[in-house]
Design a protein around this motif. Structure first.
Motif: not given
Length: 266
Positions: A25-49
């Motif tokens: 897990y990454t929550n214990h290993i980089a306590p001072h740096h911003v972490q983020g959720n990743l979502m990857i979608v086809p370009a056709a859905y990107a603006d809607a997302f």
């Protein structure tokens, strides 16, 4: 490597993830740096997302969006390759989980658009800096997630229930955590609910979404719930996208951004 391992920089950690020298897990290993959720979608859905994120910004605060076919985000991290540096991935086809690869290099496409969304792992550092005890971190665990009866604001084809993360806090820490987190909307802001989980459709705390995290409360603890970026995963599943990719549970995008600096600039 274990949870006591440290890295000099987020770049060193990302290289260790890329080379499979770090798989935890990454929550214990980089306590001072911003972490983020990743979502990857086809370009056709990107603006809607993107519109769905804007309409549900507490759950899905947008940190960055890539150009189609580009797996790099230099604004978030030097040599950050979203195809290899996230530790684990979940690949969905037609709304169903199809695989959980360690790398997505072989399935990357020129039409894919990546989104990185704010994560509650980042505000945990701020809470600790203000004296809030987070028992799940003390025990080497992560916060549990739950699907609620609360509904997101729909932006077709994206819609569905709000997912929350839960932390077991003393009443005094619940108040302090609310005051601190409310100032940091890029990390989900204030809790959406405190106590009485059945009021938001959570009947059994032992049954977490994904089956991981701290789920048991002590007599002097309250469940405190924050909006969670996993909301995006459920929305993509409900939309039955033909193809999309997210991070694997608790394996986040680790950026070069420092939490304190981003919090101060907001």
């Amino acid at each position: 490597m274990n949870s006591t391992t440290t890295f000099d920089t987020p770049l060193a950690l990302r290289h260790a993830i890329r080379e499979r020298r770090w798989t935890g897990y990454t929550n214990h290993i980089a306590p001072h740096h911003v972490q983020g959720n990743l979502m990857i979608v086809p370009a056709a859905y990107a603006d809607a997302f993107a519109a769905f994120c804007a309409a549900n910004a507490q759950a899905l605060p947008l940190l960055a969006r890539s150009e189609p076919g580009v797996p790099f985000m230099p604004a978030l991290g030097a040599d950050l390759d979203l195809r290899t540096d996230v530790g684990g991935y979940m690949v969905f086809r037609d709304g169903e989980l199809s695989s959980t690869p360690e790398s997505i290099t072989d399935i990357w496409r020129d039409d894919l658009v990546a989104f990185v969304l704010g994560c509650s792992f980042s505000f945990e550092t701020l809470l600790r800096n203000h004296g809030v005890r987070l028992r799940h971190l003390d025990e080497g665990n992560v916060s549990a997630m739950y699907v609620t009866s609360l509904q997101t604001e729909a932006c077709e084809p994206f819609k569905g229930p709000l997912v929350v993360s839960m932390r077991a806090l003393s009443p005094a820490d619940a108040i302090r955590a609310t005051l601190v987190s409310s100032r940091h909307t890029m990390f989900h802001g204030a809790p959406v609910h405190i106590g009485l989980p059945q009021l938001i459709g959570i009947e059994d705390l032992s049954q977490s979404y994904g089956g991981h995290g701290l789920t048991t409360l002590r007599e002097d603890e309250l469940p405190v719930f924050w909006a969670c970026g996993a909301t995006a995963q459920l929305a993509a599943m409900h939309a039955r996208l033909p193809f999309c990719i997210t991070h694997y549970k608790a394996h986040m995008v680790v950026t070069d951004l420092r939490i304190e600096e981003l919090a101060a600039s907001a």
